[in-house]
Every structure is written in structure tokens, then in C-alpha cells.
Enzyme design. Structure first.
Site, PDB file in Angstrom:
ATOM      1  N   SER A 197      73.719  -1.572 -59.117  1.00 20.41           N
ATOM      2  CA  SER A 197      73.229  -2.671 -59.947  1.00 20.41           C
ATOM      3  C   SER A 197      72.012  -2.192 -60.719  1.00 20.41           C
ATOM      4  CB  SER A 197      72.841  -3.875 -59.088  1.00 20.41           C
ATOM      5  OG  SER A 197      72.167  -4.860 -59.855  1.00 20.41           O
ATOM      6  N   TYR A 201      69.319  -7.295 -51.723  1.00 16.41           N
ATOM      7  CA  TYR A 201      70.446  -6.759 -52.486  1.00 16.41           C
ATOM      8  C   TYR A 201      70.012  -5.564 -53.339  1.00 16.41           C
ATOM      9  CZ  TYR A 201      74.218  -6.633 -55.972  1.00 16.41           C
ATOM     10  OH  TYR A 201      75.226  -6.232 -56.806  1.00 16.41           O
TER      11      TYR A 201
END
Length: 274
Positions: free
Chosen positions: A152, A165
Site C-alpha cells: 500500500s 495496516y
């Protein structure tokens, strides 16, 4: 498929077998469809087995496999099942992650982080990815195959949300480099793709429209990316067209991570004064 020069098109995946974890929806499903279109046989491994079967339905040479990334036995059984069914493994796309509206609401800053959520995020995203790589690597050495990890752009930037995350995805970037370094001489490549905010069906449904517009304003394109945009990046890295690329992070976020902060405000200011 042949190019005009008569040589095989290196971006094709003919004859290759790909495992796509988290392939039941969003980026994983788009990647599965694209890889099949380019000639691959795919195994969609997901904890949501019915949804995985729905993606497989209508795809030639595709199978759905149950996968729980919190279970070492489940991961190893998945790899063995795919290898036994297809006879080989050429591509491992580690796309699954602990992510969803309920999880995202709990994943904020470190001061307010629940230890159980932190541990589970790392168990699924980091430990699960490591075990999947470990189980697949003997097969990938035989086929001179490769791994593509979905990370990400949040792994590269600070944010007020998703500290568990984002840091877990940063760990996978380093894992990517480590695997590339330790297994490159054995014929195995390993790369990562870092999407930005991607307009999956789940995101469209769950994310506040005002925040979507705020992220879109910081994008250097004219819109946010779709799952198919990320699938193209994954399929390229998995193909022989990327044969000299390993240990790399391909940021596919529409340019969000590439510019000075507040570009949307600068655009508005200079647009008003031109």
C-alpha cells in the site's frame, strides 16, 4: 500469441499457474480475470470460499481454494492443493490482507490501538504472507517463478489512521527485498505493488464520499484507480516482460505519493489566478 517480430509476447502468461490470495473480490478478482485472459491458470485462495467460487465460475482453468491466513496448516494445505491440481506453481500473488470497514474503524493511531487488533493484523498480513512465500518457494524454484506482493502507498507515508495496516505493509516491502536477495540466484523474482486508494466495490460502499473526493483531489490523474489498474501492474510484474525486475516496489497510486503536500489547494489557488 505472437508479436509482429515472431517472438512470443513476453507479457503473456500462457502455461503459467498463478495463486492469488484474497482473490474473491476487488483487486484479487480483477487480477484473476486478467491473468486468465493472458493465458494463465489461476487458483483463487480466499477465506470467503463461496465468493471465490463465484469469481471462478466462467473462468477456464481456474479453481477456488479455502485459505485462512491465520492458520499455518491452511496456508500449507492451499499450496499443496494447487500444486497437486495443476502440477506446478509459477506465480504467487499475495494479495489478501486483514482489511474491511469494521477493521478499519478500529485501526487508528498507536495511542488508541488495541493490542489484539495489532497482533491479528500482523498475523494475517505479515506472518501469513511469509508462510505462503515459504510454502511456495520450492515450487517457484522449479519453475523459475515469481512472487508479487500487494502492499500500500500507506506503507510509505504517515497518516492519522490505519497505523497497524500501514506498518504491516511496510514489513512486507522489506520481506519482498529479502526474498529477492536470497532467492534471485535460484531463479525466483519477488516484487511488490503499492496501490493507493482503489475504487473497489467494497470501498465505494463503505468509504465516506467526502473523504473519497479529498483523496481524488490529491491524485495526479483525473480519477482514482480501479481494481483493473492494479491488476495490470501485478500481471506485468508476474510476466516475463519484467524478467529483469526484482526486489522492487512499483507504486501504482495515481501519483498520490509523488508530490508536495496540499497539491489540491495549490491547484485551486493558481487556477483562480490564471
Amino acid at each position: 500469441m505472437q508479436s509482429d517480430s515472431g517472438k512470443a509476447d513476453a507479457i503473456r502468461l500462457d502455461g503459467k499457474v498463478a495463486i492469488i490470495t484474497g482473490g474473491a473480490g476487488g483487486i484479487g478478482a480483477a487480477t484473476a480475470r486478467l491473468m486468465v485472459a493472458r493465458g494463465a491458470r489461476v487458483a483463487i485462495a480466499d477465506i470467503a470460499l463461496d465468493a471465490a467460487r463465484a469469481v471462478v465460475d466462467g473462468l477456464p482453468d481456474a479453481m477456488a481454494v479455502p485459505l485462512d491466513l491465520e492458520s499455518e496448516d491452511s496456508i500449507e494445505a492451499m499450496v499443496a492443493q494447487v500444486s497437486g491440481h495443476f502440477g506446478r506453481i509459477d506465480i504467487l500473488h499475495n494479495n489478501a490482507a486483514l482489511l474491511g470497514p469494521d477493521i478499519a474503524r478500529q485501526d487508528g493511531d498507536v495511542e488508541h490501538m488495541g493490542t489484539a487488533l495489532w497482533d491479528r493484523t500482523y498475523a494475517v498480513n505479515v506472518r501469513g504472507t511469509m508462510i505462503a512465500c515459504r510454502a511456495a518457494l520450492p515450487h517457484l524454484r522449479e519453475t523459475r517463478g515469481n512472487i508479487v506482493n500487494t502492499v500500500s502507498n500507506l506503507a510509505l507515508q504517515g497518516h492519522v489512521i490505519q497505523s497497524a495496516y500501514s506498518s504491516s505493509k511496510a514489513a512486507i516491502i522489506q520481506m519482498t527485498r529479502s526474498i529477492a536477495a536470497s532467492h534471485g540466484a535460484r531463479g525466483v523474482r519477488c516484487n511488490a505493488v503499492a496501490p493507493g486508494m482503489t475504487l473497489t466495490p467494497a470501498l465505494r460502499e463503505a468509504f465516506p464520499p467526502a473523504l473519497l473526493r479529498a483523496v481524488e483531489a490529491e491524485t495526479l490523474r483525473d480519477r482514482l484507480g480501479d481494481p483493473e489498474d492494479i491488476a495490470e501492474a501485478v500481471a506485468f510484474l508476474a510476466s516475463d516482460a519484467a524478467r529483469n525486475i526484482t526486489g522492487q516496489l512499483l507504486v501504482a497510486d495515481g501519483g498520490c505519493a509523488s508530490h508536495v503536500p496540499g497539491i489540491a489547494q495549490f491547484r485551486a489557488f493558481f487556477g483562480e489566478h490564471q
